[in-house]
Each structure stands twice: as C-alpha cells, then as structure tokens.
Write a protein that holds these residues in place. Structure first.
Motif, PDB file in Angstrom:
ATOM      1  N   ILE A   1      64.680  -7.245   4.851  1.00  0.00           N
ATOM      2  CA  ILE A   1      65.725  -7.299   6.289  1.00  0.00           C
ATOM      3  C   ILE A   1      64.390  -6.628   6.819  1.00  0.00           C
ATOM      4  CG2 ILE A   1      66.796  -5.784   7.843  1.00  0.00           C
ATOM      5  CD1 ILE A   1      68.827  -7.604   5.920  1.00  0.00           C
ATOM      6  N   HIS A   2      63.866  -7.280   7.976  1.00  0.00           N
ATOM      7  CA  HIS A   2      63.037  -6.653   8.699  1.00  0.00           C
ATOM      8  C   HIS A   2      63.604  -6.895  10.316  1.00  0.00           C
ATOM      9  CE1 HIS A   2      60.022  -8.609   5.911  1.00  0.00           C
ATOM     10  NE2 HIS A   2      59.377  -7.134   5.982  1.00  0.00           N
ATOM     11  N   ALA A   3      62.391  -6.021  11.203  1.00  0.00           N
ATOM     12  CA  ALA A   3      63.210  -5.416  12.884  1.00  0.00           C
ATOM     13  C   ALA A   3      62.221  -5.223  13.912  1.00  0.00           C
ATOM     14  CB  ALA A   3      63.859  -4.228  12.877  1.00  0.00           C
ATOM     15  N   GLY A   4      63.005  -6.342  14.603  1.00  0.00           N
ATOM     16  CA  GLY A   4      62.131  -6.609  15.719  1.00  0.00           C
ATOM     17  C   GLY A   4      62.699  -6.820  17.033  1.00  0.00           C
ATOM     18  N   GLY A   5      62.278  -7.383  17.867  1.00  0.00           N
ATOM     19  CA  GLY A   5      62.760  -7.605  19.685  1.00  0.00           C
ATOM     20  C   GLY A   5      62.139  -6.759  20.196  1.00  0.00           C
ATOM     21  N   GLN A   6      61.975  -6.270  21.716  1.00  0.00           N
ATOM     22  CA  GLN A   6      61.897  -5.773  22.831  1.00  0.00           C
ATOM     23  C   GLN A   6      61.606  -4.418  22.352  1.00  0.00           C
ATOM     24  OE1 GLN A   6      62.937  -6.492  26.551  1.00  0.00           O
ATOM     25  NE2 GLN A   6      60.988  -6.074  27.394  1.00  0.00           N
ATOM     26  N   ALA A   7      63.281  -3.810  22.261  1.00  0.00           N
ATOM     27  CA  ALA A   7      63.319  -2.382  21.789  1.00  0.00           C
ATOM     28  C   ALA A   7      62.758  -1.387  20.662  1.00  0.00           C
ATOM     29  CB  ALA A   7      64.617  -2.051  21.589  1.00  0.00           C
TER      30      ALA A   7
ATOM     31  N   LEU B   1      50.714  -4.877  19.243  1.00  0.00           N
ATOM     32  CA  LEU B   1      50.475  -4.645  17.453  1.00  0.00           C
ATOM     33  C   LEU B   1      50.021  -5.122  16.440  1.00  0.00           C
ATOM     34  CD1 LEU B   1      53.663  -3.348  18.313  1.00  0.00           C
ATOM     35  CD2 LEU B   1      52.521  -1.896  18.527  1.00  0.00           C
ATOM     36  N   PRO B   2      49.434  -4.373  16.095  1.00  0.00           N
ATOM     37  CA  PRO B   2      48.480  -4.566  14.560  1.00  0.00           C
ATOM     38  C   PRO B   2      49.868  -5.679  13.718  1.00  0.00           C
ATOM     39  CG  PRO B   2      47.939  -2.730  15.002  1.00  0.00           C
ATOM     40  CD  PRO B   2      49.260  -2.893  15.762  1.00  0.00           C
ATOM     41  N   SER B   3      49.459  -6.360  12.757  1.00  0.00           N
ATOM     42  CA  SER B   3      50.297  -7.963  12.055  1.00  0.00           C
ATOM     43  C   SER B   3      51.092  -6.718  10.881  1.00  0.00           C
ATOM     44  CB  SER B   3      49.052  -8.753  11.937  1.00  0.00           C
ATOM     45  OG  SER B   3      48.128  -7.993  10.382  1.00  0.00           O
ATOM     46  N   SER B   4      50.500  -5.777  10.702  1.00  0.00           N
ATOM     47  CA  SER B   4      50.418  -4.725   9.455  1.00  0.00           C
ATOM     48  C   SER B   4      51.945  -4.515  10.670  1.00  0.00           C
ATOM     49  CB  SER B   4      49.776  -3.944   9.150  1.00  0.00           C
ATOM     50  OG  SER B   4      49.466  -3.017  10.086  1.00  0.00           O
ATOM     51  N   VAL B   5      52.163  -4.331  11.490  1.00  0.00           N
ATOM     52  CA  VAL B   5      53.408  -2.993  11.633  1.00  0.00           C
ATOM     53  C   VAL B   5      54.779  -4.175  12.448  1.00  0.00           C
ATOM     54  CG1 VAL B   5      54.472  -2.394  14.271  1.00  0.00           C
ATOM     55  CG2 VAL B   5      51.737  -2.103  13.975  1.00  0.00           C
ATOM     56  N   GLN B   6      55.675  -3.988  11.229  1.00  0.00           N
ATOM     57  CA  GLN B   6      57.353  -4.022  11.404  1.00  0.00           C
ATOM     58  C   GLN B   6      57.343  -5.417  12.496  1.00  0.00           C
ATOM     59  OE1 GLN B   6      61.597  -3.616   9.750  1.00  0.00           O
ATOM     60  NE2 GLN B   6      60.671  -1.681  10.983  1.00  0.00           N
ATOM     61  N   SER B   7      57.499  -4.999  13.659  1.00  0.00           N
ATOM     62  CA  SER B   7      57.762  -5.702  15.092  1.00  0.00           C
ATOM     63  C   SER B   7      56.952  -6.875  15.403  1.00  0.00           C
ATOM     64  CB  SER B   7      58.347  -4.548  16.230  1.00  0.00           C
ATOM     65  OG  SER B   7      57.443  -4.458  17.027  1.00  0.00           O
ATOM     66  N   ARG B   8      55.265  -6.787  14.572  1.00  0.00           N
ATOM     67  CA  ARG B   8      55.421  -8.029  15.469  1.00  0.00           C
ATOM     68  C   ARG B   8      55.155  -9.009  14.276  1.00  0.00           C
ATOM     69  NH1 ARG B   8      49.402  -9.023  15.886  1.00  0.00           N
ATOM     70  NH2 ARG B   8      49.077 -11.294  15.045  1.00  0.00           N
TER      71      ARG B   8
ATOM     72  N   ASP C   1      56.573 -12.647  14.587  1.00  0.00           N
ATOM     73  CA  ASP C   1      55.638 -14.054  14.273  1.00  0.00           C
ATOM     74  C   ASP C   1      56.569 -15.106  13.072  1.00  0.00           C
ATOM     75  OD1 ASP C   1      52.753 -13.466  15.050  1.00  0.00           O
ATOM     76  OD2 ASP C   1      52.658 -12.009  13.114  1.00  0.00           O
ATOM     77  N   LEU C   2      57.873 -13.911  13.324  1.00  0.00           N
ATOM     78  CA  LEU C   2      58.319 -15.309  12.293  1.00  0.00           C
ATOM     79  C   LEU C   2      59.014 -16.039  13.098  1.00  0.00           C
ATOM     80  CD1 LEU C   2      59.691 -13.017   9.700  1.00  0.00           C
ATOM     81  CD2 LEU C   2      58.642 -15.468   9.483  1.00  0.00           C
ATOM     82  N   LEU C   3      59.763 -15.691  14.298  1.00  0.00           N
ATOM     83  CA  LEU C   3      60.647 -16.420  15.787  1.00  0.00           C
ATOM     84  C   LEU C   3      59.917 -17.264  16.039  1.00  0.00           C
ATOM     85  CD1 LEU C   3      62.052 -13.149  17.308  1.00  0.00           C
ATOM     86  CD2 LEU C   3      63.020 -14.386  16.049  1.00  0.00           C
ATOM     87  N   ARG C   4      58.255 -17.222  16.930  1.00  0.00           N
ATOM     88  CA  ARG C   4      57.616 -18.227  16.971  1.00  0.00           C
ATOM     89  C   ARG C   4      56.941 -19.483  15.452  1.00  0.00           C
ATOM     90  NH1 ARG C   4      55.761 -13.336  19.579  1.00  0.00           N
ATOM     91  NH2 ARG C   4      54.560 -13.116  17.969  1.00  0.00           N
ATOM     92  N   ASP C   5      56.731 -19.282  14.700  1.00  0.00           N
ATOM     93  CA  ASP C   5      56.317 -19.894  13.287  1.00  0.00           C
ATOM     94  C   ASP C   5      57.877 -20.757  13.222  1.00  0.00           C
ATOM     95  OD1 ASP C   5      54.567 -19.064  14.135  1.00  0.00           O
ATOM     96  OD2 ASP C   5      53.717 -17.651  12.948  1.00  0.00           O
TER      97      ASP C   5
END
Length: 723
Positions: free
Chosen positions: A157-163, A394-401, A405-409
């Motif tokens: 599980i990873h977390a992202g989104g605007q919040a 944000l840097p690529s190491s940050v979870q929401s980033r 990337d997953l959503l776009r790719d």
C-alpha cells in the motif's frame, strides 16, 4: 530618528545587548512552534469558481475535503484474494472514519473499475475524500495513511493524492530549512571573514543575521493568529531576513570603517555611519517592502500571506540593523580592524574604480554586449506557461510523488483529473430532460471517459450506466466527469475549455470544479493581479527614488534596468525548469511553471535588486551634491560611488547568493526554482547591471541624470529624505 537610536547604543551598549539577548530567547521559543501552524495550500482564491464548487460539494453532497489516494498492489492482481481482502478492509475502515466523507474503490464500486484499476490489473485505487480545508485535510490524510501503508501478505500500500502531497510538501519544506541553514551559515561566516578581513568584524553581521532568523520565526508564529500563512514562508522569509540583516550590517560597517579611515574618531564615525548608512538602510528596506506588498494584489492566500510575512521581516531586519550594529560597534571598537584603516590606499587605485572609468571611456562598446546577453537570457520568457504545483514538485523518493507517477504511467484514466460540474436552476428552473442531453454531449468531448449524474452515466454520447441518486440536491445536480488526461497539463486545460464550451441547459447556472479548474482559476488570478502589482511597485518606487535623488531620470533608469535583469532571470528559469535544459537542475520538467512563482520571484527579486540600487544611488547623490555639478563631476560621482559602495554591494550580493543557494538545495521544486532565480537575479544585478550598465548609461546621459522640472525642485528639496 536614527540619531535617537544611536544614543542608547553609545551610552549603555551592554544593557541594550542584554535586552536583545532576552528578546532572542523569547523569539526562539515562539518561533519553534511556527511550523505547526503554517498552511499547506492557499494557491487558489477562495472566491474562485473552483472554490465555490468545492464549498457546494461539501455543503450539499457530502463531498468535502481533499483526495487521499491509496494504491493496493499485488502480484496476484486486483481481483486476487489478497488484494480483495486488503482492499475491502481498508475501504471499510475509511468509510467508518468520521474524517472521511466519501470512499470509492474497485471492490465496492465495480462500475468504476475502468478508472480505478491499472492497465496491467495489478494495482487498484482507493480514493477517499478527507474532510477539512488545506490546513486540516493534509494532516488527517497523513494520519490515515500511516495506518495502511507498507507491505503485508503480499500486498503493498502506498498513499498519494492532493492531501498527501500537501502534507509531505510541508514536511519536506521543514527539513529543507535545516539543510539550507546548514549550508548557508558556515559559508556566510567564511565569506564575512574574507570580506571584512577580521573574524571580530564578521561576528557583527553574523550575530545580527542569527537574530533575524529567530525574530523571523517568531514573527511568522504571531502572524498565524491573524492571517493564514503558507508553509513556504518558513524558507522564503527566513532567507530574506538573514540576507537583509547581513547586507545592511555590511553597509553600516563599511561606512564606519570609511569614516575612521578618513580621520574621524570612533564616536563621530559611528554617528556619521548610522546617519548616512542608516538612511540608506531604512530607505532600501522601504523599497523592498514596497515590492513585497505587490503580492497582496493577488487573490491567492499563498501570495498574500508571503506579502504580510515579508513586510514584517523587512521591518525586523531594519530594526535589528539600526540597534544591534551600533551596539556591537561600540563594544568592539577598534578590535574589528586588523590594521589601522587610515593607511588604506586611495579609492582611485581600487579595481572597481578602474572598471567604472573603463566603462565610462567606452560606454556604448561596453553596454551593447551586456544588453544583448540579457535579451538572449530573457527570450525564453515568451514560452512561459503557468500551472499549479502537483506531486512532481517533490523528490522521486517521496511516497506521494511515487503514487502520482503510478497514476500517470500505469492507468488509462487519471483518478485525480475528475471535473466536477454543479448545475443549479435560475429563474423558472431547467427541464430535467435537458440534464441528460447536457451530460451526453459532455461525454463526447475528447479524452472524457464518462459523465455520471442524476440523469444517468454517459460515454461517447450514449447511455453507459445507471444514474447516481446521490448526485441531486433539491433542484441542483452534480455531474462527475471522469477524464483520461492529467488535469495540470495543457491537454487538461484544452479539455476543460471544451467542456466549458458545451451549451448549458436553459435556465441554469453551471459551475466547474476540480484540479483543472483550479489551475485555470489560479492562472486567471495571476493575470488579473499582475498589472496592479506592477503599477503599484513602479509608481511607489519611482516616488521614493525621486525623493532620494531629486532626479526624474535616475528612478526611470533604475526601473528599466531592473526589469531588464528580471526578464533575463525569468527567461533562464523557463529554459532550465520548464523546458528541462541542464537536467532541470535535478527537478522534473512538467512543461509549465508554477503559477505563483513568477509573481513571487518578481516581487522579491525586484525588491532585492532595488536594494543595491538604493545603496549606489544614495552614494552617487552624496558625491554629486558636494561637487561642482559639471559633466566631469557626474562621472566622478559615479566612479567614486561605485568604488566606495561597490565592494559592499558585491559582497552583499555574493552573501545573498549563498543564502539563496541554500534554498536551492531544497527537494521541493518551487523552492529550488526560487533559490536559483533569486541567486541569478542578485548576481546579475550586482555585476552586469551595476558594474557595466549603470556607469555606461550615466556616462551617456551626463548631467541630464540629475534633471527635474525647475518648478518642482524647491518642493523636492523640501521633501527630500535626509539623515
């Protein structure tokens, strides 16, 4: 007033220093609490169309808050036993949490599988609307995500989104501040010792700068009780406060040493240094404050908060300089000089004097290449495109980033690209059948996956599914437009324009919301406020420089040169960060520039550039007024002014650049762009502009530099800003 401030410093310097020390401790205690009270958002005006839609959705449709996106990934696929069990469990927990207003997932909303499942069927999305505004929702989302993220039983599980983006941006910004200070402070100490040729003398601006950091953080904390203050103020205003406090201290110390070298005793030298140098400090700070006020003309809370915070910090820097520097000079006395300054060589033998005279001998030949270079640097500005910040800051190491990337790719549709449309009746109301027709036509817009509302679900202009019974409130309706495109991209804006162009049902008002509309609203707010800010800054700066110099020509020259150097800075940033040259200096080029950045950079860089202009103009005016006022005297005033103030300007610019490079070390793209932009602006201004273009233009204009209408001269003389 300045002389009044010097009195206590000379009579009781130790007492003043003790009081400042107590204030430092109090400010440090208050400032340590500032970061917890700062806002993560403020990029969209509260009265914009997208903000109004967000209010309606929260009030009438129980869709308040911001998106939290959880990715559920498993080798067994979305419909595998492990993913299904974990996905349903998370969905259930989120639905039962009072902080969440709505949850959708492919396990409980199978009709949305096309939107919520990746192309390879390995990842499913749980999209939750977290209640609260930009200050409450990010913290709540971060807390919620903490209970779910990680790997267990073959499911990750990873977390992202605007919040989550806003929450992690705030965390990253706080970390970056510590890194920036760790870079800037040691280098600042070394440069101060080098410039001042004395560790004791270097201690004065450094102590003043440290006091500015503590005072700035306390100012930010107190301001949070009055206005919503952006988390970016933590880095930006701290850097401005540190830079100005050190620069102004250098100016006073330089003038004090000059008066000592001229044969005056310590007390007389301090009084003159504070009167003449202090006048330049107060005046310079006023011009910086004027530029920062320009940000208050924009409707975004982000920019307005930085205007208020920046103004308070500039005032703090002036006060610290006019109190601490004379106190420390009184206490340290001759110990700030490694050797007697009376033995210093004549100013006419210095490098800067020789450079000024070289430019004056061939002004056109020297100015044209510099002008051509600045125009070349500025040319990419015509390709400037504006947008809102997303996870890619944000840097690529940050979870929401990583989630972004997953959503776009890996997803055919973009779960964050949903466009929300609220249709409300006006007058006699709309024909219910028209709503279905409107929804069907909306679904024909290119890259629209589906349109769902109370009249049904439509795709490609045809019915595609059942109606959403929760999408009606009284006589109004909520339409959800599922999109395949990135809402921050040019394609997203073109799609939004196409949706707007669809004729609305008769007798209705139609409002658009979502991230694409937020981007459009932010860009519109920038375009609306920019002319007002430019007029305010230009007119007030012109008036102040007119009062300083008594000339109509010199303020105009200063404004033109500042705009020229700023255009070159903007062009360089577009070329590097928007277009991706030089590897974007470690950032991801998105094809657009964050909408608020040009405004922020313009106001801050304009103020700091004018800071140096004031230093020079004050000295030019001083030399000119005690001369015979001939053409030769004009050239002498410029050459001597550059020679006597130019070293301080160069040192101050280099120190400022070091501080801004500290900001540029940030992992947040916006901070990095700002740091690089400000460093470029001050270095360009202190070298190419001040050392070449200023003496060249002033040589060409001669005594016309000091022209003012004859009838206005008595009034200008009476209103002049004196010591």
């Amino acid at each position: 007033m300045i002389t009044t401030l010097i009195g206590p410093a000379m009579r009781a310097p130790k007492l003043v220093l003790v009081l400042v020390g107590v204030a430092f401790l109090v400010c440090g205690a208050l400032g340590s609490q500032a970061s917890a009270r700062l806002s993560n958002g403020g990029f969209v005006a509260t009265d914009s169309e997208s903000a109004r839609v967000a209010d309606i959705l929260g009030r009438d449709y129980n869709m308040s808050g911001m998106q939290l996106v959880l990715t559920v990934e498993s080798d067994g696929g979305v419909q595998g036993a492990a993913s299904t069990a974990r996905g349903r469990d998370i969905d259930e927990q989120l639905r039962g949490d009072s902080r969440v207003s709505k949850v959708v997932s492919p396990w409980t909303d199978p009709q949305l599988s096309g939107l919520l499942v990746s192309r390879d069927k390995r990842i499913g999305l749980i999209v939750a609307s977290v209640r609260g505004d930009e200050n409450i929702a990010p913290a709540a989302a971060h807390d919620l995500a903490g209970a779910f993220v990680g790997s267990r039983d073959g499911v990750t599980i990873h977390a992202g989104g605007q919040a989550m983006v806003l929450a992690e941006t705030g965390q990253q910004t706080e970390k970056d501040l510590a890194i920036a200070e760790a870079i800037a402070l040691p280098l600042t100490v070394l440069l101060l010792i080098w410039f001042l040729r004395s560790a004791v003398a270097a201690a004065i601006p450094f102590i003043t700068g440290i006091a500015a950091i503590a005072g700035t953080s306390a100012v930010l904390y107190l301001l949070t009780f009055v206005v919503e203050l952006s988390v970016f103020a933590l880095n930006i205003t701290t850097a401005i406060g540190l830079a100005l406090a050190i620069d102004y201290s250098l100016l006073i110390i330089g003038r004090y040493r000059e008066e000592i070298a001229g044969g005056r005793d310590r007390d007389a030298a301090l009084v003159l240094a504070m009167q003449r140098g202090g006048r330049a400090v107060a005046f310079s700070g006023t011009t910086v404050g004027i530029a920062l006020i320009g940000m208050s003309f924009f409707p975004m809370a982000f920019l307005r908060s930085l205007a208020y915070a920046g103004l308070a910090v500039v005032a703090l820097s002036i006060v610290l300089t006019l109190t601490m520097v004379p106190v420390l000079l009184t206490l340290l006395g001759e110990r700030i000089n490694r050797k007697p300054l009376r033995e210093a060589r004549p100013v006419q033998e210095g490098f800067l004097y020789r450079v000024a005279r070289t430019v004056q001998r061939r002004p056109v030949l020297c100015a044209l290449p510099v002008l051509a270079l600045l125009v070349l640097f500025g040319s990419p500005i015509f390709g400037l495109k504006l947008g809102l910040p997303d996870d890619r800051v944000l840097p690529s190491s940050v979870q929401s980033r990583q989630v972004g990337d997953l959503l776009r790719d890996r997803f055919a549709d973009n779960a964050t690209g949903t466009v929300h449309i609220v249709v409300s009746p006006t007058g006699g109301g709309a024909d219910p059948g028209d709503l279905g027709v409107y929804s069907a036509v909306l679904s024909t817009v290119p890259e629209v996956q589906a349109v769902t509302g109370p009249a049904g679900s439509f795709a490609g202009g045809q019915p595609a599914g059942p109606a959403d019974p929760t999408a009606r409130h009284g006589d109004s309706a909520h339409l959800t437009v599922s999109s395949k495109v990135d809402p921050y991209s040019e394609q997203g804006q073109r799609q939004l324009d196409a949706l707007h162009a669809i004729p609305k049902p008769a007798g209705t008002q139609v409002l658009f919301g979502g991230l694409a509309q937020q981007t459009a609203d932010s860009t519109a707010g920038i375009k609306e406020g920019f002319p007002k800010a430019v007029v305010w800054i230009a007119v007030t700066t012109f008036i102040l420089l007119l009062l300083l110099t008594g000339s109509v020509v010199l303020p105009l020259k200063a404004l033109v040169l500042n705009v020229l150097s700023l255009s070159a800075t903007f062009g360089a940033l577009v070329w590097i960060f928007q277009d991706g040259h030089l590897g974007g200096l470690g950032t991801l080029a998105t094809g657009y520039t964050i909408a608020t950045l040009p405004v922020l950079l313009f106001c801050v860089a304009f103020g700091l550039s004018m800071d140096y202009e004031v230093f020079l103009l004050a000295r030019f005016t001083e030399e000119w007024k005690r001369s015979g006022r001939t053409r030769a005297d004009n050239d002498d005033a410029v050459a001597l002014g550059i020679a006597r103030s130019g070293r301080i300007v160069t040192a101050a610019a280099l120190l400022m650049a070091v501080i801004f490079v500290g900001i540029a070390s940030s992992g947040v793209t916006m901070n990095r762009m700002l740091g690089v932009g400000l460093a470029l602006a001050v270095l360009m201004d202190a070298t190419l502009v001040r050392m070449v273009l200023v003496p060249a233009f002033m040589r060409l204009l001669g005594t016309a530099n000091w022209w003012a209408p004859a009838r206005s001269r008595p009034l200008l003389e009476k209103a002049a800003l004196r010591e």
